[in-house]
Design a protein around this motif. Sequence first.
Motif, PDB file in Angstrom:
ATOM      1  N   ASP A  88      -8.620   4.833 -10.923  1.00 55.26           N
ATOM      2  CA  ASP A  88      -8.293   3.750 -10.008  1.00 55.26           C
ATOM      3  C   ASP A  88      -6.732   3.487  -9.509  1.00 55.26           C
ATOM      4  O   ASP A  88      -6.566   2.959  -8.439  1.00 55.26           O
ATOM      5  CB  ASP A  88      -8.819   2.328 -10.418  1.00 55.26           C
ATOM      6  CG  ASP A  88     -10.343   2.430 -10.870  1.00 55.26           C
ATOM      7  OD1 ASP A  88     -10.721   1.528 -11.760  1.00 55.26           O
ATOM      8  OD2 ASP A  88     -10.858   3.001 -10.151  1.00 55.26           O
ATOM      9  N   SER A  89      -5.913   4.228 -10.278  1.00 55.16           N
ATOM     10  CA  SER A  89      -4.471   4.120  -9.949  1.00 55.16           C
ATOM     11  C   SER A  89      -4.304   4.686  -8.407  1.00 55.16           C
ATOM     12  O   SER A  89      -4.777   5.786  -8.394  1.00 55.16           O
ATOM     13  CB  SER A  89      -3.640   5.153 -10.921  1.00 55.16           C
ATOM     14  OG  SER A  89      -3.864   4.446 -12.031  1.00 55.16           O
ATOM     15  N   SER A  90      -3.648   4.149  -7.675  1.00 54.71           N
ATOM     16  CA  SER A  90      -3.795   4.386  -6.145  1.00 54.71           C
ATOM     17  C   SER A  90      -2.860   3.418  -5.544  1.00 54.71           C
ATOM     18  O   SER A  90      -2.187   2.439  -6.058  1.00 54.71           O
ATOM     19  CB  SER A  90      -4.991   4.353  -5.612  1.00 54.71           C
ATOM     20  OG  SER A  90      -4.989   5.078  -4.221  1.00 54.71           O
ATOM     21  N   PHE A  91      -2.492   3.611  -4.229  1.00 58.33           N
ATOM     22  CA  PHE A  91      -1.673   2.908  -3.384  1.00 58.33           C
ATOM     23  C   PHE A  91      -3.251   2.090  -2.527  1.00 58.33           C
ATOM     24  O   PHE A  91      -3.787   2.726  -1.648  1.00 58.33           O
ATOM     25  CB  PHE A  91      -1.052   3.597  -2.407  1.00 58.33           C
ATOM     26  CG  PHE A  91       0.046   2.812  -1.804  1.00 58.33           C
ATOM     27  CD1 PHE A  91       0.191   3.179  -0.433  1.00 58.33           C
ATOM     28  CD2 PHE A  91       0.866   2.006  -2.364  1.00 58.33           C
ATOM     29  CE1 PHE A  91       1.188   2.023   0.379  1.00 58.33           C
ATOM     30  CE2 PHE A  91       1.956   1.328  -1.737  1.00 58.33           C
ATOM     31  CZ  PHE A  91       2.214   1.397  -0.344  1.00 58.33           C
ATOM     32  N   TYR A  92      -2.772   0.792  -2.611  1.00 62.25           N
ATOM     33  CA  TYR A  92      -3.906   0.139  -1.871  1.00 62.25           C
ATOM     34  C   TYR A  92      -3.403  -0.664  -0.728  1.00 62.25           C
ATOM     35  O   TYR A  92      -2.371  -1.497  -0.715  1.00 62.25           O
ATOM     36  CB  TYR A  92      -4.627  -1.059  -2.745  1.00 62.25           C
ATOM     37  CG  TYR A  92      -5.579  -0.406  -3.974  1.00 62.25           C
ATOM     38  CD1 TYR A  92      -5.120   0.237  -5.025  1.00 62.25           C
ATOM     39  CD2 TYR A  92      -6.814  -0.255  -3.631  1.00 62.25           C
ATOM     40  CE1 TYR A  92      -5.843   0.786  -6.278  1.00 62.25           C
ATOM     41  CE2 TYR A  92      -7.543   0.542  -4.515  1.00 62.25           C
ATOM     42  CZ  TYR A  92      -7.198   0.925  -5.790  1.00 62.25           C
ATOM     43  OH  TYR A  92      -8.029   1.790  -6.651  1.00 62.25           O
ATOM     44  N   ILE A  93      -3.911  -0.431   0.653  1.00 58.83           N
ATOM     45  CA  ILE A  93      -3.215  -1.122   1.514  1.00 58.83           C
ATOM     46  C   ILE A  93      -4.292  -1.892   2.482  1.00 58.83           C
ATOM     47  O   ILE A  93      -5.429  -1.451   2.699  1.00 58.83           O
ATOM     48  CB  ILE A  93      -2.532   0.057   2.605  1.00 58.83           C
ATOM     49  CG1 ILE A  93      -1.903   1.242   1.790  1.00 58.83           C
ATOM     50  CG2 ILE A  93      -1.846  -0.684   3.704  1.00 58.83           C
ATOM     51  CD1 ILE A  93      -1.621   2.354   2.690  1.00 58.83           C
ATOM     52  N   CYS A  94      -3.875  -3.229   2.898  1.00 66.64           N
ATOM     53  CA  CYS A  94      -5.045  -3.737   3.564  1.00 66.64           C
ATOM     54  C   CYS A  94      -4.453  -3.896   5.052  1.00 66.64           C
ATOM     55  O   CYS A  94      -3.127  -3.558   5.255  1.00 66.64           O
ATOM     56  CB  CYS A  94      -4.862  -5.250   3.418  1.00 66.64           C
ATOM     57  SG  CYS A  94      -3.511  -6.376   3.325  1.00 66.64           S
ATOM     58  N   SER A  95      -5.345  -4.136   6.254  1.00 63.46           N
ATOM     59  CA  SER A  95      -4.985  -4.367   7.463  1.00 63.46           C
ATOM     60  C   SER A  95      -5.723  -5.331   8.024  1.00 63.46           C
ATOM     61  O   SER A  95      -6.694  -5.838   7.552  1.00 63.46           O
ATOM     62  CB  SER A  95      -4.938  -3.214   8.081  1.00 63.46           C
ATOM     63  OG  SER A  95      -6.427  -2.901   8.386  1.00 63.46           O
ATOM     64  N   ALA A  96      -5.294  -5.924   9.165  1.00 65.86           N
ATOM     65  CA  ALA A  96      -5.840  -6.990   9.956  1.00 65.86           C
ATOM     66  C   ALA A  96      -5.829  -6.863  11.255  1.00 65.86           C
ATOM     67  O   ALA A  96      -4.980  -6.290  11.735  1.00 65.86           O
ATOM     68  CB  ALA A  96      -5.312  -8.287   9.468  1.00 65.86           C
TER      69      ALA A  96
END
Lengths: 116, 112
Positions: A88-96
Amino acid sequence: GAVVSQHPSWVICKSGTSVKIECRSLDFQATTMFWYRQFPKQSLMLMATSNEGSKATYEQGVEKDKFLINHASLTLSTLTVTSAHPEDSSFYICSATLAGGGNEQFFGPGTRLTVL
Amino acid sequence: GENVEQHPSTLSVQEGDSAVIKCTYSDSASNYFPWYKQELGKGPQLIIDIRSNVGEKKDQRIAVTLNKTAKHFSLHITETQPEDSAVYFCAARGSGNTPLVFGKGTRLSVIA
């Protein structure tokens, strides 16, 4: 304007623990928020679409019980990675996107998750 | 569903030269085409976008062109500078709040 923040910016956790990532729209109301993950040197992969006050819509192959998404207000969405494992190690990015229309999608700075 | 192809995957240019990145999309209903710049360890930043009712848009050294008939759009950066070095992503999207579909990215290196 149109600033999206994420917290934390990075997190290291032990395998089996849960991690919560917050995504906030700071100066606008966001009807819809999106969660992406990005592996090194790869593109953004959409995980789920989150609408305020309703259940998130998950992309095929994304486990909804593992990646819990809550969008309780027009300015906050959270992603909880439950029982995290090294994969699950990763770069998590949200957007809106802005409430009331408009195509622009504004991204947060990302959260780097490392699971030991 | 929408599919976005992006080329090249890597691009090296001399400082001051121009850089061009091209994308194609498959869904003729897509009507919004943004370009994002992503620096290492950061989230993508919107640098320019174009809608389907426009053929070209320019903002200082950056321009985007759209050919709806051929379903392709391109990013043009003129007078490149070392700080332009980053990964650039194109994307396409239909109406409403449908998610963006991203290309695989282009790693641009501007050599001083």
